[in-house]
Design a protein around this motif. Structure first.
Motif, PDB file in Angstrom:
ATOM      1  N   THR A 196      -4.832   2.429 -52.717  1.00 37.94           N
ATOM      2  CA  THR A 196      -4.191   1.876 -54.012  1.00 37.94           C
ATOM      3  C   THR A 196      -5.575   1.823 -55.021  1.00 37.94           C
ATOM      4  O   THR A 196      -5.480   1.816 -56.312  1.00 37.94           O
ATOM      5  N   MET A 222      -0.045   3.055 -61.518  1.00 36.76           N
ATOM      6  CA  MET A 222       0.318   4.451 -60.790  1.00 36.76           C
ATOM      7  C   MET A 222       1.424   4.979 -61.155  1.00 36.76           C
ATOM      8  O   MET A 222       2.128   5.893 -60.328  1.00 36.76           O
ATOM      9  N   SER A 265       1.979  -4.170 -49.130  1.00 40.75           N
ATOM     10  CA  SER A 265       3.311  -4.315 -48.760  1.00 40.75           C
ATOM     11  C   SER A 265       3.210  -4.432 -47.152  1.00 40.75           C
ATOM     12  O   SER A 265       4.177  -4.907 -46.592  1.00 40.75           O
ATOM     13  N   HIS A 287       7.804   8.308 -57.891  1.00 43.39           N
ATOM     14  CA  HIS A 287       7.753   7.708 -59.017  1.00 43.39           C
ATOM     15  C   HIS A 287       6.392   7.500 -59.492  1.00 43.39           C
ATOM     16  O   HIS A 287       5.873   6.883 -60.614  1.00 43.39           O
ATOM     17  N   LYS A 288       5.365   7.908 -58.683  1.00 39.90           N
ATOM     18  CA  LYS A 288       3.887   7.733 -58.923  1.00 39.90           C
ATOM     19  C   LYS A 288       3.631   9.411 -59.440  1.00 39.90           C
ATOM     20  O   LYS A 288       3.902   9.558 -60.458  1.00 39.90           O
ATOM     21  N   ASN A 325       6.975   2.243 -46.456  1.00 33.77           N
ATOM     22  CA  ASN A 325       6.045   1.684 -45.307  1.00 33.77           C
ATOM     23  C   ASN A 325       6.902   0.486 -44.311  1.00 33.77           C
ATOM     24  O   ASN A 325       6.670   0.429 -43.222  1.00 33.77           O
ATOM     25  N   GLY A 357      10.566   3.210 -52.707  1.00 32.76           N
ATOM     26  CA  GLY A 357       9.060   3.442 -53.116  1.00 32.76           C
ATOM     27  C   GLY A 357       8.383   3.328 -51.910  1.00 32.76           C
ATOM     28  O   GLY A 357       8.483   3.308 -50.886  1.00 32.76           O
ATOM     29  N   GLY A 358       6.769   3.146 -52.100  1.00 35.37           N
ATOM     30  CA  GLY A 358       6.012   2.937 -51.356  1.00 35.37           C
ATOM     31  C   GLY A 358       6.112   1.836 -50.283  1.00 35.37           C
ATOM     32  O   GLY A 358       6.025   1.799 -49.047  1.00 35.37           O
ATOM     33  N   THR A 359       6.668   0.525 -50.942  1.00 32.73           N
ATOM     34  CA  THR A 359       6.913  -0.666 -50.204  1.00 32.73           C
ATOM     35  C   THR A 359       7.836  -0.398 -49.133  1.00 32.73           C
ATOM     36  O   THR A 359       7.843  -0.680 -47.832  1.00 32.73           O
ATOM     37  N   GLY A 372      -4.766   8.174 -50.107  1.00 36.21           N
ATOM     38  CA  GLY A 372      -4.781   7.824 -51.420  1.00 36.21           C
ATOM     39  C   GLY A 372      -4.617   6.180 -51.342  1.00 36.21           C
ATOM     40  O   GLY A 372      -3.750   5.537 -51.329  1.00 36.21           O
ATOM     41  N   HIS A 387      -2.329  -1.207 -48.586  1.00 36.70           N
ATOM     42  CA  HIS A 387      -1.434  -1.885 -49.773  1.00 36.70           C
ATOM     43  C   HIS A 387      -0.946  -3.276 -48.946  1.00 36.70           C
ATOM     44  O   HIS A 387      -0.678  -3.501 -47.911  1.00 36.70           O
ATOM     45  N   ALA A 440       1.772   7.197 -50.387  1.00 37.76           N
ATOM     46  CA  ALA A 440       2.631   6.980 -51.715  1.00 37.76           C
ATOM     47  C   ALA A 440       2.108   7.493 -53.078  1.00 37.76           C
ATOM     48  O   ALA A 440       2.673   8.028 -53.739  1.00 37.76           O
ATOM     49  N   ASP A 492       0.231   6.471 -45.313  1.00 37.17           N
ATOM     50  CA  ASP A 492       0.768   5.954 -46.395  1.00 37.17           C
ATOM     51  C   ASP A 492       0.249   7.027 -47.443  1.00 37.17           C
ATOM     52  O   ASP A 492      -0.840   6.890 -47.875  1.00 37.17           O
ATOM     53  N   ASP A 543       5.497   8.922 -52.981  1.00 36.38           N
ATOM     54  CA  ASP A 543       6.382   8.238 -53.950  1.00 36.38           C
ATOM     55  C   ASP A 543       6.419   9.370 -55.082  1.00 36.38           C
ATOM     56  O   ASP A 543       5.514   9.741 -55.445  1.00 36.38           O
TER      57      ASP A 543
HETATM   58  C1  LIG Z   1      -0.986   3.408 -51.158  1.00 36.08           C
HETATM   59  C2  LIG Z   1       0.382   2.490 -51.454  1.00 36.08           C
HETATM   60  N1  LIG Z   1       1.306   2.287 -50.662  1.00 36.08           N
HETATM   61  C3  LIG Z   1       2.340   1.746 -51.126  1.00 36.08           C
HETATM   62  C4  LIG Z   1       2.497   1.322 -52.285  1.00 36.08           C
HETATM   63  C5  LIG Z   1       3.603   0.539 -52.906  1.00 36.08           C
HETATM   64  O1  LIG Z   1       4.457   1.301 -53.562  1.00 36.08           O
HETATM   65  P1  LIG Z   1       5.670   0.719 -54.539  1.00 36.08           P
HETATM   66  O2  LIG Z   1       5.024  -0.242 -55.411  1.00 36.08           O
HETATM   67  O3  LIG Z   1       6.315   1.629 -55.218  1.00 36.08           O
HETATM   68  O4  LIG Z   1       6.664   0.046 -53.572  1.00 36.08           O
HETATM   69  C6  LIG Z   1       1.566   1.565 -53.370  1.00 36.08           C
HETATM   70  C7  LIG Z   1       1.688   1.128 -54.770  1.00 36.08           C
HETATM   71  O5  LIG Z   1       0.619   1.125 -55.616  1.00 36.08           O
HETATM   72  C8  LIG Z   1       0.300   2.111 -52.857  1.00 36.08           C
HETATM   73  O6  LIG Z   1      -0.819   2.448 -53.868  1.00 36.08           O
END
Ligand SMILES: Cc1ncc(COP(=O)(O)O)c(C=O)c1O
Length: 385
Positions: free
Chosen positions: A168, A35, A122, A229-230, A97, A92-94, A166, A120, A195, A193, A227
Protein backbone atom coordinates in the motif's frame (compact mmCIF):
# COMPACT_ATOMS: atom_id res chain seq x y z
CA UNK A 1 -44.88 3.55 -11.04
CA UNK A 2 -43.67 6.42 -8.90
CA UNK A 3 -44.62 9.81 -10.35
CA UNK A 4 -41.76 12.20 -9.89
CA UNK A 5 -42.50 15.30 -7.92
CA UNK A 6 -40.24 17.60 -9.88
CA UNK A 7 -40.18 20.40 -7.37
CA UNK A 8 -39.16 18.06 -4.57
CA UNK A 9 -36.62 16.37 -6.83
CA UNK A 10 -35.03 19.71 -7.67
CA UNK A 11 -34.65 20.58 -4.00
CA UNK A 12 -33.09 17.21 -3.23
CA UNK A 13 -30.68 17.36 -6.14
CA UNK A 14 -29.74 20.91 -5.27
CA UNK A 15 -28.76 19.69 -1.80
CA UNK A 16 -26.86 16.68 -3.23
CA UNK A 17 -24.98 18.85 -5.70
CA UNK A 18 -24.07 21.41 -3.05
CA UNK A 19 -22.60 18.66 -0.89
CA UNK A 20 -20.87 17.02 -3.85
CA UNK A 21 -19.04 20.30 -4.49
CA UNK A 22 -17.14 19.63 -1.27
CA UNK A 23 -15.72 16.38 -2.65
CA UNK A 24 -12.36 16.05 -4.26
CA UNK A 25 -13.05 14.15 -7.49
CA UNK A 26 -10.78 11.74 -9.32
CA UNK A 27 -11.89 13.31 -12.59
CA UNK A 28 -10.44 16.71 -11.53
CA UNK A 29 -6.98 15.13 -11.52
CA UNK A 30 -6.06 16.63 -8.16
CA UNK A 31 -6.20 13.37 -6.20
CA UNK A 32 -2.65 12.09 -6.35
CA UNK A 33 -2.63 9.87 -3.27
CA UNK A 34 -5.44 7.39 -3.82
CA UNK A 35 -5.36 3.91 -5.34
CA UNK A 36 -8.85 4.40 -6.79
CA UNK A 37 -9.65 6.05 -10.07
CA UNK A 38 -12.32 7.56 -12.27
CA UNK A 39 -14.12 4.48 -13.57
CA UNK A 40 -13.76 3.90 -17.30
CA UNK A 41 -16.75 5.52 -19.14
CA UNK A 42 -18.03 2.09 -20.14
CA UNK A 43 -18.03 1.04 -16.47
CA UNK A 44 -20.31 3.96 -15.60
CA UNK A 45 -22.81 2.98 -18.28
CA UNK A 46 -22.91 -0.69 -17.32
CA UNK A 47 -23.17 0.21 -13.61
CA UNK A 48 -26.30 2.29 -14.16
CA UNK A 49 -27.89 -0.47 -16.25
CA UNK A 50 -27.52 -3.06 -13.47
CA UNK A 51 -28.50 -0.95 -10.46
CA UNK A 52 -31.44 -3.11 -9.40
CA UNK A 53 -29.67 -6.49 -9.45
CA UNK A 54 -28.95 -8.66 -6.40
CA UNK A 55 -26.26 -11.30 -6.81
CA UNK A 56 -27.06 -12.55 -3.32
CA UNK A 57 -30.15 -14.24 -4.79
CA UNK A 58 -28.66 -15.66 -7.99
CA UNK A 59 -31.68 -17.28 -9.65
CA UNK A 60 -33.49 -13.97 -9.57
CA UNK A 61 -30.70 -12.59 -11.70
CA UNK A 62 -29.39 -15.49 -13.73
CA UNK A 63 -28.04 -13.17 -16.43
CA UNK A 64 -26.10 -11.12 -13.89
CA UNK A 65 -24.89 -14.35 -12.32
CA UNK A 66 -23.53 -15.38 -15.73
CA UNK A 67 -21.74 -12.01 -16.00
CA UNK A 68 -20.19 -12.71 -12.61
CA UNK A 69 -19.01 -16.16 -13.81
CA UNK A 70 -17.50 -14.63 -16.93
CA UNK A 71 -15.75 -11.96 -14.91
CA UNK A 72 -14.33 -14.58 -12.54
CA UNK A 73 -13.11 -16.50 -15.60
CA UNK A 74 -11.34 -13.35 -16.83
CA UNK A 75 -9.60 -12.79 -13.48
CA UNK A 76 -8.71 -16.49 -13.23
CA UNK A 77 -7.04 -16.35 -16.63
CA UNK A 78 -5.16 -13.16 -15.71
CA UNK A 79 -3.77 -14.85 -12.60
CA UNK A 80 -3.23 -18.29 -14.19
CA UNK A 81 -5.55 -19.98 -11.72
CA UNK A 82 -5.73 -23.78 -12.11
CA UNK A 83 -8.89 -25.72 -13.03
CA UNK A 84 -9.30 -26.74 -9.40
CA UNK A 85 -9.70 -23.09 -8.35
CA UNK A 86 -12.72 -20.92 -7.74
CA UNK A 87 -13.43 -17.31 -6.94
CA UNK A 88 -15.60 -15.02 -4.91
CA UNK A 89 -16.48 -11.45 -5.86
CA UNK A 90 -15.77 -9.14 -2.93
CA UNK A 91 -16.16 -5.45 -2.25
CA UNK A 92 -12.40 -4.84 -2.30
CA UNK A 93 -9.09 -5.69 -0.71
CA UNK A 94 -10.36 -5.61 2.86
CA UNK A 95 -13.09 -8.15 2.24
CA UNK A 96 -10.72 -10.21 0.08
CA UNK A 97 -8.20 -10.43 2.91
CA UNK A 98 -10.87 -11.13 5.53
CA UNK A 99 -12.32 -13.96 3.44
CA UNK A 100 -8.90 -15.49 2.76
CA UNK A 101 -8.00 -15.50 6.46
CA UNK A 102 -11.43 -16.87 7.35
CA UNK A 103 -10.72 -19.82 5.00
CA UNK A 104 -7.19 -20.28 6.38
CA UNK A 105 -8.53 -20.37 9.90
CA UNK A 106 -11.27 -22.85 9.02
CA UNK A 107 -8.85 -25.14 7.17
CA UNK A 108 -6.13 -25.12 9.82
CA UNK A 109 -8.08 -24.56 13.02
CA UNK A 110 -5.19 -22.22 13.93
CA UNK A 111 -5.03 -18.59 14.86
CA UNK A 112 -1.72 -17.01 13.84
CA UNK A 113 -1.09 -14.98 10.71
CA UNK A 114 2.49 -14.23 9.69
CA UNK A 115 2.73 -11.06 7.61
CA UNK A 116 5.19 -8.27 6.81
CA UNK A 117 5.12 -5.01 8.78
CA UNK A 118 4.12 -3.39 5.47
CA UNK A 119 0.79 -5.30 5.32
CA UNK A 120 -2.44 -3.34 4.91
CA UNK A 121 -4.35 -2.34 8.03
CA UNK A 122 -7.23 -4.62 7.04
CA UNK A 123 -5.30 -7.36 8.86
CA UNK A 124 -5.83 -5.46 12.12
CA UNK A 125 -9.57 -5.81 11.51
CA UNK A 126 -9.10 -9.52 10.80
CA UNK A 127 -7.24 -9.99 14.08
CA UNK A 128 -10.02 -8.26 15.96
CA UNK A 129 -12.93 -9.92 14.11
CA UNK A 130 -11.63 -13.48 14.28
CA UNK A 131 -9.50 -13.27 17.41
CA UNK A 132 -6.43 -14.05 15.36
CA UNK A 133 -2.90 -13.04 16.25
CA UNK A 134 -0.69 -11.09 13.86
CA UNK A 135 2.96 -12.09 13.84
CA UNK A 136 4.88 -9.35 12.08
CA UNK A 137 8.03 -9.92 10.02
CA UNK A 138 10.37 -6.97 9.47
CA UNK A 139 11.05 -5.66 5.99
CA UNK A 140 14.43 -5.20 4.29
CA UNK A 141 15.75 -1.81 3.20
CA UNK A 142 14.02 -2.49 -0.14
CA UNK A 143 10.80 -2.60 1.91
CA UNK A 144 9.99 -6.27 1.26
CA UNK A 145 9.50 -9.11 3.72
CA UNK A 146 12.73 -10.49 5.17
CA UNK A 147 12.58 -14.22 4.45
CA UNK A 148 15.21 -15.22 7.03
CA UNK A 149 13.12 -13.54 9.73
CA UNK A 150 9.94 -15.19 8.48
CA UNK A 151 11.48 -18.65 8.85
CA UNK A 152 12.02 -18.00 12.55
CA UNK A 153 8.34 -17.14 13.06
CA UNK A 154 6.76 -20.28 11.59
CA UNK A 155 5.27 -22.44 14.34
CA UNK A 156 2.72 -25.21 14.86
CA UNK A 157 0.15 -22.49 15.53
CA UNK A 158 0.57 -20.75 12.13
CA UNK A 159 -2.69 -20.53 10.17
CA UNK A 160 -1.41 -18.52 7.20
CA UNK A 161 1.42 -16.52 5.71
CA UNK A 162 0.64 -13.30 3.80
CA UNK A 163 2.78 -11.76 1.06
CA UNK A 164 2.22 -8.46 -0.71
CA UNK A 165 2.21 -8.05 -4.45
CA UNK A 166 2.09 -4.27 -4.39
CA UNK A 167 2.39 -2.78 -0.90
CA UNK A 168 0.00 0.00 0.00
CA UNK A 169 2.69 2.46 0.96
CA UNK A 170 5.32 1.99 -1.76
CA UNK A 171 4.00 -0.57 -4.26
CA UNK A 172 6.80 -3.03 -3.45
CA UNK A 173 6.51 -6.77 -4.09
CA UNK A 174 7.51 -9.33 -1.46
CA UNK A 175 9.67 -12.28 -2.63
CA UNK A 176 6.57 -14.27 -3.56
CA UNK A 177 8.40 -17.20 -5.29
CA UNK A 178 10.53 -17.84 -2.19
CA UNK A 179 7.52 -17.47 0.09
CA UNK A 180 5.59 -19.87 -2.10
CA UNK A 181 8.34 -22.51 -1.89
CA UNK A 182 8.63 -22.14 1.84
CA UNK A 183 4.87 -22.37 2.42
CA UNK A 184 4.61 -25.33 0.08
CA UNK A 185 7.36 -27.16 2.01
CA UNK A 186 5.76 -26.30 5.34
CA UNK A 187 2.19 -27.06 4.12
CA UNK A 188 1.04 -23.57 5.06
CA UNK A 189 -1.79 -21.52 3.56
CA UNK A 190 -0.15 -18.71 1.60
CA UNK A 191 -2.28 -15.67 0.72
CA UNK A 192 -1.04 -13.07 -1.77
CA UNK A 193 -2.51 -9.61 -1.27
CA UNK A 194 -2.44 -8.25 -4.82
CA UNK A 195 -5.18 -5.68 -4.23
CA UNK A 196 -3.15 -3.05 -6.06
CA UNK A 197 -0.53 -5.06 -7.97
CA UNK A 198 -2.83 -7.71 -9.43
CA UNK A 199 -3.73 -5.52 -12.38
CA UNK A 200 -0.19 -4.12 -12.72
CA UNK A 201 2.40 -6.87 -12.32
CA UNK A 202 1.22 -9.13 -15.19
CA UNK A 203 1.61 -6.20 -17.58
CA UNK A 204 4.88 -4.92 -16.10
CA UNK A 205 6.40 -8.26 -16.95
CA UNK A 206 5.18 -8.03 -20.53
CA UNK A 207 6.57 -4.50 -20.76
CA UNK A 208 10.02 -5.77 -19.82
CA UNK A 209 10.20 -4.71 -16.14
CA UNK A 210 11.97 -7.09 -13.76
CA UNK A 211 9.30 -8.20 -11.29
CA UNK A 212 8.90 -11.51 -9.46
CA UNK A 213 6.23 -14.07 -10.27
CA UNK A 214 3.27 -13.71 -7.94
CA UNK A 215 0.35 -15.76 -9.24
CA UNK A 216 -0.99 -19.33 -9.23
CA UNK A 217 1.84 -20.56 -11.46
CA UNK A 218 3.70 -20.74 -8.15
CA UNK A 219 2.51 -23.95 -6.56
CA UNK A 220 2.58 -22.65 -2.98
CA UNK A 221 0.17 -19.76 -3.64
CA UNK A 222 -3.14 -20.68 -1.99
CA UNK A 223 -5.19 -17.54 -2.63
CA UNK A 224 -4.92 -14.14 -4.28
CA UNK A 225 -6.96 -11.05 -3.70
CA UNK A 226 -7.08 -8.47 -6.52
CA UNK A 227 -9.02 -5.21 -6.75
CA UNK A 228 -10.72 -4.06 -9.90
CA UNK A 229 -11.65 -0.71 -8.38
CA UNK A 230 -7.95 0.09 -8.15
CA UNK A 231 -5.94 -0.59 -11.32
CA UNK A 232 -8.78 -2.56 -12.99
CA UNK A 233 -10.37 0.76 -14.07
CA UNK A 234 -13.74 -0.44 -12.71
CA UNK A 235 -16.21 1.25 -10.36
CA UNK A 236 -16.15 0.98 -6.56
CA UNK A 237 -16.78 -1.58 -4.98
CA UNK A 238 -15.18 -4.47 -6.85
CA UNK A 239 -12.52 -7.00 -5.99
CA UNK A 240 -12.02 -10.74 -6.36
CA UNK A 241 -10.65 -13.45 -4.12
CA UNK A 242 -9.41 -16.53 -5.96
CA UNK A 243 -8.60 -19.73 -4.07
CA UNK A 244 -6.65 -22.69 -5.43
CA UNK A 245 -9.23 -25.35 -4.47
CA UNK A 246 -13.01 -25.15 -4.86
CA UNK A 247 -13.64 -26.93 -1.57
CA UNK A 248 -11.88 -24.14 0.31
CA UNK A 249 -14.71 -21.76 -0.48
CA UNK A 250 -17.19 -24.44 0.53
CA UNK A 251 -15.65 -24.54 3.99
CA UNK A 252 -16.94 -21.00 4.62
CA UNK A 253 -20.36 -21.51 3.03
CA UNK A 254 -23.59 -21.77 4.98
CA UNK A 255 -27.08 -23.06 4.16
CA UNK A 256 -29.22 -20.29 2.73
CA UNK A 257 -32.69 -21.80 3.04
CA UNK A 258 -34.97 -18.99 1.89
CA UNK A 259 -33.13 -17.73 -1.20
CA UNK A 260 -32.60 -19.30 -4.59
CA UNK A 261 -29.22 -20.90 -3.87
CA UNK A 262 -28.90 -23.69 -1.33
CA UNK A 263 -25.60 -22.43 -0.01
CA UNK A 264 -23.98 -19.03 0.21
CA UNK A 265 -20.28 -18.42 0.66
CA UNK A 266 -18.60 -15.17 1.56
CA UNK A 267 -19.35 -12.38 3.96
CA UNK A 268 -22.15 -10.55 2.24
CA UNK A 269 -25.75 -11.50 1.60
CA UNK A 270 -27.41 -8.98 -0.65
CA UNK A 271 -24.88 -7.55 -3.08
CA UNK A 272 -25.21 -5.51 -6.21
CA UNK A 273 -24.52 -6.85 -9.68
CA UNK A 274 -23.79 -3.30 -10.89
CA UNK A 275 -20.05 -3.16 -10.08
CA UNK A 276 -19.58 -6.66 -11.50
CA UNK A 277 -21.29 -5.74 -14.78
CA UNK A 278 -19.19 -2.58 -14.86
CA UNK A 279 -15.94 -4.49 -14.25
CA UNK A 280 -16.83 -7.07 -16.88
CA UNK A 281 -17.70 -4.37 -19.43
CA UNK A 282 -14.31 -2.69 -18.91
CA UNK A 283 -12.47 -6.00 -19.14
CA UNK A 284 -14.24 -6.81 -22.41
CA UNK A 285 -13.65 -3.33 -23.77
CA UNK A 286 -9.97 -3.00 -22.88
CA UNK A 287 -8.89 -6.61 -23.05
CA UNK A 288 -5.41 -7.56 -21.87
CA UNK A 289 -3.90 -5.33 -24.55
CA UNK A 290 -5.80 -2.30 -23.27
CA UNK A 291 -4.71 -2.95 -19.67
CA UNK A 292 -1.11 -3.32 -20.80
CA UNK A 293 -1.32 0.04 -22.59
CA UNK A 294 -2.81 1.60 -19.44
CA UNK A 295 -0.02 0.24 -17.23
CA UNK A 296 2.56 1.46 -19.76
CA UNK A 297 1.13 4.94 -19.67
CA UNK A 298 0.95 4.96 -15.82
CA UNK A 299 4.62 3.88 -15.72
CA UNK A 300 5.58 6.63 -18.19
CA UNK A 301 3.90 9.20 -15.95
CA UNK A 302 5.60 7.62 -12.92
CA UNK A 303 9.04 7.97 -14.52
CA UNK A 304 8.26 11.56 -15.45
CA UNK A 305 7.08 12.38 -11.92
CA UNK A 306 10.21 10.81 -10.44
CA UNK A 307 12.37 13.02 -12.68
CA UNK A 308 10.42 16.20 -11.85
CA UNK A 309 10.58 15.48 -8.10
CA UNK A 310 14.34 15.01 -8.21
CA UNK A 311 14.72 18.19 -10.30
CA UNK A 312 13.24 20.29 -7.49
CA UNK A 313 15.67 18.78 -4.98
CA UNK A 314 13.45 16.20 -3.28
CA UNK A 315 14.23 12.49 -3.19
CA UNK A 316 12.35 9.22 -3.24
CA UNK A 317 12.25 6.62 -0.49
CA UNK A 318 12.92 3.91 -3.10
CA UNK A 319 13.15 3.52 -6.84
CA UNK A 320 9.49 2.75 -7.69
CA UNK A 321 8.49 -0.83 -8.53
CA UNK A 322 5.15 0.23 -9.94
CA UNK A 323 3.13 3.44 -10.20
CA UNK A 324 3.47 4.33 -6.50
CA UNK A 325 6.07 6.85 -5.29
CA UNK A 326 7.20 7.74 -1.78
CA UNK A 327 8.66 11.26 -1.55
CA UNK A 328 10.92 11.76 1.50
CA UNK A 329 9.96 14.67 3.74
CA UNK A 330 10.68 15.64 7.32
CA UNK A 331 7.12 16.69 8.07
CA UNK A 332 4.85 14.80 5.68
CA UNK A 333 1.71 15.53 7.74
CA UNK A 334 2.22 19.27 7.45
CA UNK A 335 2.88 19.10 3.70
CA UNK A 336 -0.26 17.00 3.18
CA UNK A 337 -2.31 19.57 5.11
CA UNK A 338 -0.89 22.52 3.17
CA UNK A 339 -1.32 20.78 -0.20
CA UNK A 340 -4.90 19.99 0.70
CA UNK A 341 -5.56 23.68 1.41
CA UNK A 342 -4.23 24.37 -2.09
CA UNK A 343 -6.60 21.81 -3.63
CA UNK A 344 -4.26 18.78 -3.99
CA UNK A 345 -4.73 15.47 -2.18
CA UNK A 346 -1.70 13.30 -1.45
CA UNK A 347 -1.32 10.73 1.36
CA UNK A 348 1.09 10.85 4.24
CA UNK A 349 3.08 7.85 5.43
CA UNK A 350 4.41 9.01 8.79
CA UNK A 351 6.29 5.79 9.58
CA UNK A 352 8.38 6.16 6.41
CA UNK A 353 8.53 9.95 6.73
CA UNK A 354 7.19 10.44 3.23
CA UNK A 355 4.16 11.33 1.17
CA UNK A 356 2.68 8.78 -1.21
CA UNK A 357 1.81 9.60 -4.81
CA UNK A 358 -0.13 7.06 -6.87
CA UNK A 359 -0.02 7.67 -10.60
CA UNK A 360 -3.43 6.32 -11.58
CA UNK A 361 -4.67 6.31 -15.20
CA UNK A 362 -6.31 9.73 -14.93
CA UNK A 363 -3.03 11.42 -13.95
CA UNK A 364 -1.23 12.91 -16.95
CA UNK A 365 2.16 14.60 -17.38
CA UNK A 366 0.31 17.95 -17.69
CA UNK A 367 -1.24 17.38 -14.25
CA UNK A 368 2.21 16.61 -12.85
CA UNK A 369 3.50 19.83 -14.45
CA UNK A 370 0.79 21.73 -12.55
CA UNK A 371 1.46 19.89 -9.29
CA UNK A 372 5.26 20.09 -9.07
CA UNK A 373 5.49 23.92 -8.68
CA UNK A 374 2.81 23.75 -5.96
CA UNK A 375 4.75 21.02 -4.14
CA UNK A 376 7.99 22.98 -4.51
CA UNK A 377 6.46 26.20 -3.16
CA UNK A 378 4.82 24.34 -0.27
CA UNK A 379 8.12 22.68 0.65
CA UNK A 380 9.87 26.08 0.53
CA UNK A 381 7.23 27.65 2.78
CA UNK A 382 7.80 25.09 5.53
CA UNK A 383 11.57 24.83 5.11
CA UNK A 384 11.69 21.39 3.50
CA UNK A 385 13.60 22.92 0.56
C1 LIG B 1 -2.35 -4.01 -0.48
C2 LIG B 1 -3.75 -3.62 -0.09
N1 LIG B 1 -4.57 -4.53 0.45
C3 LIG B 1 -5.82 -4.24 0.82
C4 LIG B 1 -6.33 -2.97 0.64
C5 LIG B 1 -7.73 -2.64 1.07
O1 LIG B 1 -8.52 -2.40 -0.04
P1 LIG B 1 -9.98 -1.76 0.11
O2 LIG B 1 -9.78 -0.41 0.70
O3 LIG B 1 -10.47 -1.74 -1.29
O4 LIG B 1 -10.78 -2.64 0.97
C6 LIG B 1 -5.51 -1.97 0.09
C7 LIG B 1 -6.00 -0.61 -0.05
O5 LIG B 1 -5.32 0.30 -0.46
C8 LIG B 1 -4.19 -2.31 -0.29
O6 LIG B 1 -3.35 -1.39 -0.79
Amino acid sequence: MITPNNEKKQVIFHELTQLQHRDFRFSDGHILGSMCTVPHPIAKEAYMQFLETNLGDPELCSGSKEIESRYLAFISKLLHAPKTSTGQIVSGGTEGNITAMWIAQQLSGKKEIILPTSAHFSFQKIASLMSMKLIEVPVTKEYVMEISQLKKKIRKTTAAVVGLAGSTELGTIDPIPELSDLCSDEHLFFHVDAAFGGFVIPFLKELGYQVPEFDFRLKGVSSISIDSHKMGYAAIPLGTLLVRKKQWLECISVDSPYISSEKQSGLLGTRSGAPVAAGYAVAQYLGLKGYRQMVKSCMDVTGYTEKRIEEIGLSLVLKPTMNVLGVKLNRPGLIVKKLSEKGWRVNKVERLSCIRLVLMPQITKQIIDEFIPVLQKTCEEVGEL
